[in-house]
Design an enzyme around this catalytic site. Structure first.
Site, PDB file in Angstrom:
ATOM      1  N   GLN A 131       0.835  -1.199   0.000  1.00  0.00           N
ATOM      2  CA  GLN A 131       0.000   0.000   0.000  1.00  0.00           C
ATOM      3  C   GLN A 131       0.873   1.254   0.000  1.00  0.00           C
ATOM      4  OE1 GLN A 131      -1.677   0.992   3.874  1.00  0.00           O
ATOM      5  NE2 GLN A 131      -3.653   1.425   2.928  1.00  0.00           N
ATOM      6  N   GLY A 132       0.741   2.088  -1.033  1.00  0.00           N
ATOM      7  CA  GLY A 132       1.520   3.323  -1.096  1.00  0.00           C
ATOM      8  C   GLY A 132       0.685   4.533  -0.744  1.00  0.00           C
ATOM      9  N   SER A 134       1.257   6.853   2.728  1.00  0.00           N
ATOM     10  CA  SER A 134       1.966   7.923   3.445  1.00  0.00           C
ATOM     11  C   SER A 134       3.191   8.399   2.686  1.00  0.00           C
ATOM     12  CB  SER A 134       2.427   7.422   4.811  1.00  0.00           C
ATOM     13  OG  SER A 134       1.329   7.114   5.609  1.00  0.00           O
ATOM     14  N   SER A 166       4.254  -1.013   3.802  1.00  0.00           N
ATOM     15  CA  SER A 166       4.443  -2.302   4.464  1.00  0.00           C
ATOM     16  C   SER A 166       4.999  -3.321   3.479  1.00  0.00           C
ATOM     17  CB  SER A 166       3.128  -2.832   5.014  1.00  0.00           C
ATOM     18  OG  SER A 166       2.533  -1.873   5.824  1.00  0.00           O
ATOM     19  N   GLU A 249     -10.407  -0.516   6.873  1.00  0.00           N
ATOM     20  CA  GLU A 249      -9.246  -0.960   7.650  1.00  0.00           C
ATOM     21  C   GLU A 249      -9.509  -0.789   9.151  1.00  0.00           C
ATOM     22  OE1 GLU A 249      -5.854   1.524   7.039  1.00  0.00           O
ATOM     23  OE2 GLU A 249      -4.449   0.161   8.013  1.00  0.00           O
TER      24      GLU A 249
END
Lengths: 394, 361
Positions: A131-132, A134, A166, A249
Site C-alpha cells: 500500500q503506497g 503515506s 508495508s 481498515e
C-alpha cells in the site's frame, strides 16, 4: 437439515479431509504466516498444498464472487467456515494487503477489466500487494501527498516518494495514491493507481524500527511508467477510494490482534512468572491491572458486537470505525504493557532462544505503532468529536 | 445483543414515564422537602400501574416475568432521570431473592405483594462500610438474629427486611419483620439524597428461606446487573447534557466545543459510555439466558459502570465549569448518585477482584 446445517457438515468434512496436519498447529510466531506472492518461498509442502486446496475452493477469499476466484459465500456461510476452521485450529492459508485492502477497493470501485486482471491472482496467492499511501510530509494529513503522476499521452509518469510502505521490498504490486491534477484542491486531484513493483524506476529501502524489525520501507519512484487503464475508480477521485479503505481498515481492528498474545490469557501467563499466594497472583497490583484490562476488553467486545449488529441492520459503521480503531489499538498497547510487567527480565531478552528471538520485547515495541498507523489515536478522536458528536470546527 | 420488539416497546414507554413523572427536579424537591418516605410516591404508583414492580415476578405470582433485560431497561431510564423509587430494593433485589430461594409459602405471601406494590422489601447485606458478602458477620442462632447492617436501601420504609446472616448452613438470607421487637432503624441521609438506613438487630426472630444462599446469590447477581444498567443510563445522560453545553457555551469569543482539548475529552467519554451500555445489556442478557459466563459478565459490567459513571460525573462537572459546582444546577446530582450507585453491592475494585477470582488468577 437446513441449508446452513448441510453447509456446516460439508465444510467440516472437507476441512477434515483437506487441511494438512501441520496446518492445524497454532503458529509459533508471525514468521510462519503465509504471505504469498512471486517471491514467496513456501516453508513446507503442507503450506503449499493447503494454499492450493483452499484457493481451488475459492476459500482464500470466501466472500468474494466466484468469477474472480472467491468462494461466493454469504455472510452466514462465511461465519460457519470461519468457525469450522477455528475448531480445528486451521491456519489462514494466505493473506496480504491484496485481501485486506485492494480486493475490497476493486470490488467497490474497480472496472470489470481490473477485477478480472487482479482479483484471481490475489485469491491464488500469486501476487502480493503493498500500500503506497503515506509520504514523508503526508502522514496524518494524508491528502497533502505530493507524489505526481504526469499524463504522457499513452501512460503516466510517476515521480515521488512513499514511506511506511508495508513489506514493499517483498511485494509484487502496489496500490498507490498519486496526484494527477496539481491544480485541484488537495482532496480533488488524487488518483488511486496500480503498478508492478518490478517496473523500472522503483526502489525500496527497508526502515529499521525500534523493534529491530523492518516491516516498512521507504519507496522511491523515479520516472515510473504506469499504464493508464490501471486507475481504480475515476481519475482524480482517488480520495473516495482511499477514504473507503481507511474506514474498512479501521473497522477490521475490532478483532483479536495477531502475534504472541493471540489466544493467551494474561492471568495464567502472569502466574507462571510472578507466582501465586492463596490462589491469587502474588503481585496484587498486577492482578488488578489485568482484571481492569480484561474488563475493558470485554466491554470493547460488547460494543464491537453491537456496532456490527447495527451495521448489518443497515445503519452502517461509518465514523464508528474511528471509535473501534481508537479503543482496539489503545487496548492492545495496554495489553502488551501488562504482559511486559508480568514477564519481568525474561521479557527484555532480545535474541535468546527461549524467547524465540526476543519476541516479547519486539511485539511490545511493535504495538506502539498501532495507534499511529491507519490514522493516529488523536486523529480518531477528532473524527469522533466532529462526525459522531457534531462538535463544531474551530 | 439487540432488543426484541417487546423490549423496545418497554424501553420507549418507560423512557416516557420516567421523563414525565420522575425527572431530576422531583429528586431535588424530595430532598428540599426532607420527604418522610424518601421516595417519589406518585411515580411509584404509576410504576405499579404499569406493571413494572412485577417485572421480575413470575406470572404465577402476579408478575409479568419480563427478565433482567427488562429490569435493566427500567433501571437505565431511572439512571437517566435519577428517579427516586424503591425499584431496585423491592422489584429487583426482593423479587430475585424470593423467587430463587423462598419457600412456597414465602413466595405466595410476598411475590404478589411486591408485584402489586402492596409491599416494599429491603435487602440488608453490608455489616461494614465496604461490601463483603463472603464474610457476613450477622448471625442467626436458634431462629434469632443479631448484628448490624448499613446501606440498607429503603430500609426505613420497608415492609419486609431480607437480611444476610450466618445460619446453621452457612451464610444466606433471612426474612425479618422490620416492626419486630429488637429492630432499631436509623434512616441515614446519604450524599445522593436517596434512601438508606443503618439497622441493628438484637435477638430478632428471623425466618429461614428454603435456600437462603441461593437467594443471596440471585439478589447479588440481579442487583449488580441492574445497577450497571442504571449507572450506564446515568453516564449517558451526563454525557448528553455535557455535549449540549459544549455546543452552547461561549468563551474567548467562540463555542467551547471548538476547543480540541474539550473535543477529545468528550470523544473519550462517549466511547466509554457506549462500551458501558453495551456491556451492561450483554450482562443482563447473559443472566436471562443463564449463560455460563453470566457472573463474570455481571461483575465486569458493574465494575466498568461504577468507574464510567463516576468518570462521567467528574467530566460533567469539569466541562460545565463553575456552574457545575452549584447546587442550583442538576449535574452535581448525577455525580453524587454515580458514587453511591457505584458503592452499592460492590464497588469497581471489589467487582474487579471477584472477576479476577472467577477467571482463576
Amino acid at each position: 437439515m437446513s441449508d446452513l446445517e448441510q453447509f456446516r457438515a460439508d465444510t467440516r468434512a472437507w476441512l477434515d479431509a483437506n487441511c494438512p496436519e501441520e496446518m492445524r498447529q497454532p503458529m509459533k510466531s508471525q514468521s510462519e504466516h503465509c504471505w504469498g506472492g512471486r517471491k514467496w518461498e513456501f516453508q513446507s509442502e503442507a503450506q503449499k498444498v493447503w494454499l492450493e486446496r483452499m484457493a481451488d475452493k475459492g476459500w482464500t477469499a470466501p466472500q468474494w464472487p466466484k468469477e474472480y476466484g472467491g468462494g461466493g459465500l454469504g455472510p452466514e456461510e462465511a461465519a460457519i467456515l470461519d468457525e469450522e476452521m477455528k475448531r480445528i485450529n486451521a491456519r489462514t492459508p494466505v493473506s496480504n494487503f491484496g485481501f485486506w485492502m485492494l480486493g475490497p477497493a476493486l470490488l467497490k470501485f474497480g472496472s470489470e477489466e481490473l477485477k478480472r486482471e487482479h482479483l484471481p491472482p490475489i485469491c491464488r496467492g500469486e501476487i502480493r500487494w503493498c500500500q503506497g499511501y503515506s509520504e514523508p510530509n503526508a502522514g496524518s494529513d494524508l491528502a497533502s501527498l505530493q507524489t505526481r503522476a504526469e499524463d504522457k499521452g499513452d501512460h503516466f509518469l510517476v515521480n515521488g516518494q512513499k514511506i511506511w510502505t508495508s513489506y514493499a521490498d517483498k511485494a509484487d504490486w502496489i496500490f498507490c495514491l498519486v496526484r494527477t491534477d496539481p491544480e485541484a484542491t488537495k482532496h480533488n486531484g488524487i488518483s488511486f493507481v496500480l503498478f508492478d513493483m518490478e517496473s523500472d524506476g522503483v526502489t525500496t529501502r527497508p526502515i529499521e524500527l525500534i523493534s529491530g524489525e523492518s516491516p516498512f520501507c521507504e519507496t522511491f519512484f523515479d520516472d515510473v511508467k504506469v499504464d493508464k487503464n490501471q486507475v481504480v475508480g475515476e481519475l482524480n477521485r482517488g480520495w473516495d477510494v482511499a477514504k473507503y479503505l481507511l474506514t474498512h481498515e479501521r473497522n477490521n481492528i475490532g478483532g483479536e490482534p495477531p502475534g504472541f498474545l493471540k489466544g493467551r490469557a494474561l492471568g495464567p501467563l502472569a502466574a507462571e512468572y510472578v507466582g501465586t499466594e492463596h490462589g491469587k497472583l502474588a503481585d496484587t497490583a498486577l492482578r488488578a491491572d489485568i482484571a481492569r484490562l480484561e474488563i475493558d476488553q470485554i466491554a470493547f467486545k460488547a460494543l464491537v458486537e453491537k456496532i456490527r449488529a447495527e451495521a448489518e441492520a443497515g445503519q452502517g459503521v461509518g465514523a464508528q470505525s474511528a471509535v473501534l480503531k481508537y479503543y482496539g489499538t489503545e487496548l492492545n498497547k495496554r495489553r502488551y504493557e501488562v504482559m511486559m510487567d508480568a514477564l519481568g527480565a525474561e521479557g527484555l531478552e532480545w535474541d535468546s532462544e527461549r524467547t524465540m528471538g526476543g519476541l516479547y520485547a519486539r511485539e511490545w515495541l511493535r504495538s506502539k505503532g498501532n495507534s499511529i498507523e491507519g490514522g493516529t489515536s488523536e486523529v480518531m478522536l477528532g473524527i469522533v468529536s466532529k462526525r459522531l458528536l457534531g462538535l463544531p470546527d474551530a | 445483543m439487540k432488543l426484541n420488539d417487546e423490549q423496545q416497546m418497554l424501553q420507549d414507554s418507560v423512557a416516557r414515564l420516567m421523563a414525565d413523572k420522575g425527572p431530576v427536579s422531583r429528586l431535588r424537591q424530595l430532598r428540599d422537602e426532607n420527604s418522610e418516605k424518601g421516595y417519589d410516591e406518585p411515580l411509584w404508583h404509576a410504576m405499579v400501574e404499569a406493571g413494572l414492580t412485577g417485572i421480575l415476578v413470575p406470572e404465577e405470582h402476579g408478575g409479568i416475568g419480563f427478565g433482567l433485560v427488562g429490569a435493566g431497561l427500567v433501571a437505565r431510564e431511572i439512571g437517566r432521570n435519577l428517579s427516586v423509587t424503591p425499584f431496585l430494593s423491592s422489584a429487583v433485589l426482593g423479587a430475585a431473592a424470593l423467587s430463587a430461594g423462598g419457600s412456597d409459602a414465602q413466595k405466595a405471601e410476598w411475590l404478589p405483594a411486591i408485584a402489586e406494590g402492596r409491599a416494599i422489601t429491603a435487602l440488608a447485606i453490608d455489616d461494614g462500610a465496604k461490601h463483603r458478602p463472603e464474610a457476613i458477620q450477622a448471625r442467626v442462632e436458634n431462629g434469632l438474629l443479631s448484628g448490624a447492617k448499613l446501606l440498607v436501601l429503603d430500609g426505613h420504609v420497608a415492609d419486609l427486611l431480607l437480611v444476610a446472616a450466618q445460619g446453621d448452613n452457612g451464610a444466606g438470607l433471612f426474612l425479618v419483620d422490620p416492626n419486630a421487637e429488637g429492630v432499631t432503624i436509623e434512616r441515614t441521609q446519604m450524599a445522593d439524597s436517596r434512601n438508606a438506613a443503618r439497622i441493628r438487630f438484637d435477638n430478632v426472630p428471623a425466618q429461614a428461606m428454603t435456600d437462603g444462599a441461593a437467594a443471596l446469590a440471585a439478589a447479588l447477581r440481579a442487583g449488580r446487573a441492574v445497577l450497571a444498567a442504571e449507572l450506564s443510563g446515568l453516564a449517558l445522560e451526563v454525557f448528553e447534557r455535557t455535549l449540549a453545553y459544549l455546543k452552547e457555551r461561549k468563551q474567548f469569543g467562540r463555542l467551547i466545543g471548538t476547543f480540541q482539548a474539550l473535543q477529545h475529552r468528550a470523544a473519550l467519554l462517549s466511547g466509554e459510555v457506549a462500551m458501558t451500555e453495551a456491556l451492561a445489556m450483554q450482562a443482563l442478557d447473559a443472566c436471562d439466558r443463564n449463560a455460563e459466563d453470566a457472573d463474570q459478565l455481571v461483575l465486569a459490567a458493574k465494575s466498568k459502570a461504577a468507574k464510567v459513571a463516576l468518570l462521567a460525573g467528574q467530566e460533567g462537572v469539569q466541562m460545565h465549569g463553575g456552574i457545575g459546582m452549584t447546587d442550583e444546577f442538576d449535574i452535581g446530582f448525577f455525580l453524587k448518585r454515580a458514587r453511591a450507585g457505584g458503592e452499592t453491592l460492590g464497588d469497581a475494585n471489589y467487582c474487579a477482584d471477584r472477576f479476577a477470582a472467577l477467571r482463576g488468577y
